[in-house]
Design a protein around this motif. Structure first.
Motif, PDB file in Angstrom:
ATOM      1  N   GLY A  74       0.776  -1.225   0.000  1.00  0.00           N
ATOM      2  CA  GLY A  74       0.000   0.000   0.000  1.00  0.00           C
ATOM      3  C   GLY A  74       0.809   1.277   0.000  1.00  0.00           C
ATOM      4  N   PHE A  75       2.152   1.173   0.007  1.00  0.00           N
ATOM      5  CA  PHE A  75       2.983   2.373  -0.010  1.00  0.00           C
ATOM      6  C   PHE A  75       3.443   2.692  -1.432  1.00  0.00           C
ATOM      7  N   LEU A  76       3.829   3.929  -1.633  1.00  0.00           N
ATOM      8  CA  LEU A  76       4.203   4.428  -2.947  1.00  0.00           C
ATOM      9  C   LEU A  76       5.410   3.688  -3.501  1.00  0.00           C
ATOM     10  N   CYS A  77       5.257   3.161  -4.716  1.00  0.00           N
ATOM     11  CA  CYS A  77       6.341   2.486  -5.417  1.00  0.00           C
ATOM     12  C   CYS A  77       6.820   3.424  -6.519  1.00  0.00           C
ATOM     13  N   PRO A  78       7.911   4.110  -6.324  1.00  0.00           N
ATOM     14  CA  PRO A  78       8.286   5.229  -7.204  1.00  0.00           C
ATOM     15  C   PRO A  78       8.881   4.772  -8.530  1.00  0.00           C
ATOM     16  N   PRO A  79       8.692   5.548  -9.591  1.00  0.00           N
ATOM     17  CA  PRO A  79       9.379   5.272 -10.861  1.00  0.00           C
ATOM     18  C   PRO A  79      10.852   5.656 -10.747  1.00  0.00           C
TER      19      PRO A  79
END
Length: 312
Positions: A74-79
Motif C-alpha cells: 500500500g505504499f508508494l512504489c516510485p518510478p
C-alpha cells in the motif's frame, strides 16, 4: 529564471530500454511478471503493483548496488528513472554553483519525506557519494526506510533518518543548530484531497487499460498523495519555513507536478525574499515534470559556500 530542455538526463542510467534478462539475474522474481506486448516484445505488467515492485528491486540492485529493498503493502512504489532524473539535475545545479563547474562529492542533502522507499538517498549516494538526512513523519514509512538503510551496510554511514514529530512542520525541527546542507529535495503530496487522489488513480488505471477501480496502482498513503491545499500549500509552507534556515542551506528544492502551480509559488518565493530561483524541466516519456530551487544567498555568498564545502 533558468530552464533546461525536457528529456531524461544524459547521465540517467535508464535512457535505454530495459535489459530484462540482465535485470532478472539480479531479481529472479521479476521473471514471473514479464508479459508480451501485442508485437511480441517482452515487457513488464505495469498494471500489477507487485510487478512494479519487482522491477524496482531489479533496477536498484542492477544499477545502484542495493541488495535489500522492500516496501510495505500500500505504499508508494516510485518510478526509478524519474527519481534518478531529479538527482542528476540537482547535481548539475550544485556543479553550476561550484568554483570549477564540477559536481561536488560528499555533498550533504536533506530529503524531506524520504518515505518507505528511501529512493533518493539510494540513488544519490551511489551516483555521487552524497550523504543524506532523510526526514519522515509516518511510523511505518520510517521503519521501512530504516530497514532499507540497515539492510545495506554501505548506507549506514551515508544515510541517517530523522523523525518529524510535528505534523504541522516540514523543515522546522529537522535542521538542527549549526547544521549545514548543500541542498534539500522533496517530492510533495500533489493532490488536495482523497477524492482527487482517487480520480488520479482512476485515470492511471484507464491509461493501463483497466476498467475497475481496485486501489492505487502504485500504492500510496495519505501523506504521500494528498494534503489540504495540495502541493501549492505544501511547498508554500516549506518556502515560508525555509527563511529561517537561509544561512544553513545553499539550495532548497522541490518537485512541482503541475506547471500551472508555478506562479503562486514564485509569488511565495518573492515574498520570502529568495535571492535566486531556478527551474529545472524534466520528462519521462510523455510525463512532464520539473523542480524549482531557491536560495537566500547572493552570488558572493554562494561562491564562498562552494569554496568552503565543495570537494570535487
Amino acid at each position: 529564471m533558468n530552464a533546461q530542455k525536457p528529456g531524461l538526463h544524459p547521465r540517467n542510467r535508464h535512457r535505454s530500454r530495459y535489459d530484462l534478462d540482465a535485470l532478472c539475474i539480479d531479481e529472479p522474481n521479476l521473471r514471473d511478471f514479464i508479459i508480451a506486448t501485442p508485437a511480441g516484445e517482452p515487457t513488464v505488467n505495469f498494471a500489477d503493483p507487485e510487478a512494479v515492485k519487482a522491477l524496482n528491486k531489479a533496477l536498484l540492485a542492477h544499477f545502484y548496488g542495493v541488495k535489500h529493498w522492500d516496501i510495505p503493502e500500500g505504499f508508494l512504489c516510485p518510478p526509478v528513472p524519474g527519481r534518478a532524473d531529479y538527482i542528476h539535475h540537482l547535481a548539475d545545479l550544485l556543479a553550476e554553483t561550484s568554483v570549477d563547474g564540477t559536481i561536488p562529492r560528499q555533498a550533504s542533502v536533506l530529503d524531506i519525506g524520504t518515505g518507505a522507499n528511501c529512493i533518493y538517498p539510494l540513488i544519490g549516494h551511489h551516483e555521487y557519494g552524497w550523504r543524506f538526512t532523510g526526514t519522515e513523519i509516518g511510523d511505518a514509512a520510517f521503519a521501512s526506510a530504516q530497514a532499507i538503510v540497515t539492510g545495506n551496510p554501505g548506507l549506514t554511514r551515508a544515510v541517517r533518518l530523522r523523525r518529524q514529530k510535528d505534523p504541522a512542520a516540514i523543515l522546522n525541527g529537522m535542521i538542527h543548530k549549526n547544521e549545514q546542507y548543500d541542498a534539500t529535495l522533496c517530492n510533495p503530496p500533489f493532490h488536495d484531497s482523497a477524492a482527487a487522489a482517487q480520480a488520479g488513480n482512476d485515470r492511471k488505471r484507464r491509461n493501463l487499460g483497466q476498467s475497475e477501480a481496485s486501489g492505487l496502482n502504485f500504492g500510496g498513503q495519505q501523506q504521500e498523495l494528498w494534503c489540504e491545499g495540495g502541493e501549492v500549500a505544501f511547498i508554500s509552507k516549506m518556502i515560508a519555513e525555509s527563511q529561517a534556515f537561509g544561512r544553513q542551506v545553499l539550495w532548497f528544492t522541490s518537485l512541482v507536478s503541475r506547471g500551472e502551480n508555478l506562479p503562486p509559488l514564485y509569488r511565495a518565493l518573492t515574498a520570502a525574499g529568495a535571492v535566486k530561483v531556478v527551474k529545472k524541466e524534466m520528462a519521462q516519456g510523455q510525463k512532464q515534470s520539473r523542480f524549482i530551487a531557491w536560495t537566500f544567498l547572493d552570488e558572493a555568498q554562494r561562491r564562498r559556500w562552494a569554496q568552503t564545502r565543495f570537494k570535487a
